[in-house]
Design a protein around this motif. Structure first.
Motif, PDB file in Angstrom:
ATOM      1  N   UNK A 241       0.999  -1.205   0.018  1.00 41.93           N
ATOM      2  CA  UNK A 241       0.115   0.006  -0.218  1.00 41.93           C
ATOM      3  C   UNK A 241       0.827   1.482   0.022  1.00 41.93           C
ATOM      4  N   UNK A 242       1.842   1.078   0.672  1.00 46.50           N
ATOM      5  CA  UNK A 242       2.813   2.370   0.893  1.00 46.50           C
ATOM      6  C   UNK A 242       3.449   2.665  -0.159  1.00 46.50           C
ATOM      7  N   UNK A 243       3.770   1.645  -1.027  1.00 48.27           N
ATOM      8  CA  UNK A 243       4.683   1.642  -2.028  1.00 48.27           C
ATOM      9  C   UNK A 243       3.691   1.966  -3.664  1.00 48.27           C
ATOM     10  N   UNK A 244       2.619   1.843  -3.507  1.00 51.13           N
ATOM     11  CA  UNK A 244       1.801   1.908  -4.669  1.00 51.13           C
ATOM     12  C   UNK A 244       1.921   3.340  -5.407  1.00 51.13           C
ATOM     13  N   UNK A 245       1.896   4.268  -4.526  1.00 52.64           N
ATOM     14  CA  UNK A 245       1.953   5.962  -5.224  1.00 52.64           C
ATOM     15  C   UNK A 245       3.213   6.002  -5.992  1.00 52.64           C
ATOM     16  N   UNK A 246       4.325   5.064  -5.535  1.00 57.34           N
ATOM     17  CA  UNK A 246       5.450   5.260  -6.277  1.00 57.34           C
ATOM     18  C   UNK A 246       5.989   4.059  -7.428  1.00 57.34           C
ATOM     19  N   UNK A 247       4.815   3.219  -7.602  1.00 57.17           N
ATOM     20  CA  UNK A 247       4.869   2.018  -8.645  1.00 57.17           C
ATOM     21  C   UNK A 247       4.419   2.802  -9.868  1.00 57.17           C
ATOM     22  N   UNK A 248       5.036   2.701 -11.007  1.00 58.91           N
ATOM     23  CA  UNK A 248       4.476   3.052 -12.410  1.00 58.91           C
ATOM     24  C   UNK A 248       3.249   2.058 -12.835  1.00 58.91           C
ATOM     25  N   UNK A 251       3.251  -1.842 -12.354  1.00 60.19           N
ATOM     26  CA  UNK A 251       4.469  -2.009 -11.317  1.00 60.19           C
ATOM     27  C   UNK A 251       4.121  -3.111 -10.478  1.00 60.19           C
ATOM     28  N   UNK A 252       5.476  -3.744 -10.105  1.00 61.42           N
ATOM     29  CA  UNK A 252       5.308  -5.067  -9.259  1.00 61.42           C
ATOM     30  C   UNK A 252       6.124  -4.791  -8.004  1.00 61.42           C
ATOM     31  N   UNK A 253       5.307  -5.032  -6.792  1.00 64.67           N
ATOM     32  CA  UNK A 253       6.087  -4.786  -5.491  1.00 64.67           C
ATOM     33  C   UNK A 253       6.295  -6.355  -5.252  1.00 64.67           C
ATOM     34  N   UNK A 254       7.691  -6.453  -4.788  1.00 65.16           N
ATOM     35  CA  UNK A 254       8.051  -7.850  -4.342  1.00 65.16           C
ATOM     36  C   UNK A 254       8.333  -7.889  -2.631  1.00 65.16           C
ATOM     37  N   UNK A 255       7.415  -8.723  -2.341  1.00 64.66           N
ATOM     38  CA  UNK A 255       7.257  -8.702  -0.776  1.00 64.66           C
ATOM     39  C   UNK A 255       8.085  -9.896  -0.295  1.00 64.66           C
ATOM     40  N   UNK A 260       1.731 -11.733   5.744  1.00 65.31           N
ATOM     41  CA  UNK A 260       0.564 -12.282   4.956  1.00 65.31           C
ATOM     42  C   UNK A 260      -0.253 -11.289   4.475  1.00 65.31           C
ATOM     43  N   UNK A 261      -0.309  -9.969   4.903  1.00 65.23           N
ATOM     44  CA  UNK A 261      -1.486  -9.122   4.077  1.00 65.23           C
ATOM     45  C   UNK A 261      -0.869  -8.743   2.877  1.00 65.23           C
ATOM     46  N   UNK A 262       0.470  -8.758   2.611  1.00 65.77           N
ATOM     47  CA  UNK A 262       1.095  -8.514   1.082  1.00 65.77           C
ATOM     48  C   UNK A 262       1.127  -9.573   0.301  1.00 65.77           C
ATOM     49  N   UNK A 263       1.344 -10.824   0.973  1.00 69.07           N
ATOM     50  CA  UNK A 263       1.267 -11.979   0.025  1.00 69.07           C
ATOM     51  C   UNK A 263      -0.109 -12.210  -0.398  1.00 69.07           C
ATOM     52  N   UNK A 264      -1.525 -11.725   0.271  1.00 69.77           N
ATOM     53  CA  UNK A 264      -2.981 -11.953  -0.101  1.00 69.77           C
ATOM     54  C   UNK A 264      -3.334 -10.846  -0.717  1.00 69.77           C
ATOM     55  N   UNK A 265      -2.462  -9.567  -0.793  1.00 67.26           N
ATOM     56  CA  UNK A 265      -3.031  -8.377  -1.516  1.00 67.26           C
ATOM     57  C   UNK A 265      -3.431  -8.531  -2.740  1.00 67.26           C
ATOM     58  N   UNK A 267      -4.516  -6.893  -6.586  1.00 69.68           N
ATOM     59  CA  UNK A 267      -3.951  -5.878  -7.403  1.00 69.68           C
ATOM     60  C   UNK A 267      -4.749  -4.795  -7.239  1.00 69.68           C
ATOM     61  N   UNK A 268      -3.843  -3.539  -7.411  1.00 66.67           N
ATOM     62  CA  UNK A 268      -4.578  -2.275  -7.214  1.00 66.67           C
ATOM     63  C   UNK A 268      -4.300  -1.558  -8.705  1.00 66.67           C
TER      64      UNK A 268
END
Ligand SMILES: NC(=O)c1ccc[n+]([C@@H]2O[C@H](COP(=O)([O-])OP(=O)(O)OC[C@H]3O[C@@H](n4cnc5c(N)ncnc54)[C@H](OP(=O)(O)O)[C@@H]3O)[C@@H](O)[C@H]2O)c1
Length: 336
Positions: A241-248, A251-255, A260-265, A267-268
């Motif tokens: 969630x915190x990284x979404x604003x700076x992802x193109x 974009x992919x966030x590698x957790x 668990x929350x990021x594993x189950x998140x 897509x936005x």
């Protein structure tokens, strides 16, 4: 008169962890020497690392949401596999009768991964199931072992992220075992790499190929560093969630170390979070060996401890401040 002959029991030294806790729970024990099955290779270990993963298993300090899952997977009061250690470099001692790709005397590097068991003098691996490869001659045993924990993880996540040449990647924790591998492998793929680490490690991360390095103690990358196609968080310092604003877009966030929350998140929009345990593919260790041979992947070794000093090595790794890999060196063991 009946004469009974008893075969001497073949034994080895191993560090065991029978309950979760601090480094003091580790005990040096004499255990039976493993015998290779038909498809297995018995390796006499010369070097292994004490990785962040070993500390996680010993302490059962797991990312958010993994407490119960961790106990179910690893054991309730202590690790079901009491011998920790995910990786090894050593020499083949014996092979099972179906093994054709390795022979006694071969210098090898191998990854037991989640099965662990490498903080012992000997380990059997089945090369059909576990990554095992001839050690490049230019690497010493410590150097070879140092590449595996971080390298296998970074290769897995870079593949999942489908990182392409020209893309921008931010690596959080760029000075750790996983981070130093990410920086080098992403650079090799032609990406533009920005590293995040503390000031003391800026020069190291730049020397590994980062075009830009952010000292997290002075700068918040979400405010000032621009946008990225991939953000690899190797320390769990941020979240999707915190990284979404700076992802193109796309974009992919590698957790890598997230909960668990990021594993189950979900897509936005076009942005997604990727997590979970890294695969342990034989093809990946072949690639790591090849890249090390070519000088593309450099070993980064913080400190080396003698085998007998495993508890001290654990305490050091547990600080969370190590640079690259911390080694256990088995040379001090006297062997026949
Ligand atoms: N998903 C998987 O399959 C998988 C596989 C392997 C590892 N992991 C996880 O990945 C994590 C990292 O492993 P590792 O072995 O690379 O750890 P490590 O070697 O202990 O790395 C920690 C590094 O991160 C830096 N660091 C600490 N806090 C930071 C922050 N807030 N921002 C940026 N950098 C920071 C530290 O340097 P400074 O002193 O400069 O802060 C240190 O160099 C572990 O949690 C491990 O469990 C997951």
């Amino acid at each position: 008169m009946n004469k009974t002959t008893t075969k001497p029991m073949l034994t080895m030294q191993a560090w065991v962890c029978q309950r979760y806790g601090g480094p003091e729970v580790l005990a040096l024990q004499t255990r039976p020497l493993p015998q290779p099955g038909d498809h297995e290779v018995l390796i006499r270990i010369h070097a292994s690392t004490v990785a962040s993963g070993d500390v996680r298993v010993r302490t059962l300090k797991l990312p958010r949401g993994f407490g119960l899952i961790g106990r179910l997977a690893l054991g309730f009061t202590g690790p079901r596999q009491p011998v920790l250690g995910t990786d090894l470099a050593g020499v083949v001692e014996a092979v099972g009768r179906e093994v054709t790709s390795f022979k006694p005397g071969d210098a090898v590097m191998g990854f037991a991964g989640a099965a662990m068991g490498c903080h012992a003098e000997y380990r059997c691996l089945d090369p059909r199931k576990k990554p095992l490869v001839l050690k490049p001659a230019k690497l010493g045993f410590e150097q070879a072992a140092s590449l595996l924990f971080g390298g296998m993880t970074a290769l897995h996540y870079l593949r999942k992220a489908e990182l392409k040449a020209g893309e921008k990647i931010l690596v959080i924790g760029a000075s750790g075992a996983v981070g130093t591998a990410f920086v080098q492998l992403a650079r090799h793929l032609g990406a533009e790499v920005t590293g995040v680490c503390s000031g003391a490690n800026v020069d190291l991360v730049r020397s590994l190929g980062a075009a830009r390095v952010i000292d997290y103690r002075n700068e918040d990358f979400t405010q000032s560093a621009g946008r990225f196609d991939v953000i690899a968080d190797t320390v769990g310092a941020s979240n999707f969630a915190a990284c979404c604003p700076v992802l193109n877009e796309g974009g992919r966030y590698l957790s890598v170390a997230g909960g668990l929350p990021d594993l189950l998140a979900r897509p936005r929009g076009s942005k997604r979070s990727i997590g979970g345990p890294a695969a342990e593919l034989p093809a990946d260790i072949q690639q790591l060996a090849r890249l090390a041979e070519q000088g593309v992947l450099q070993p980064v070794i913080d400190r080396s401890f003698a085998f007998e000093e495993a508890a001290a090595a654990h305490a050091y790794v547990e600080t969370g401040r190590k640079r690259g890999a911390v080694l256990l060196n088995f040379d001090s063991l006297t062997r026949a």
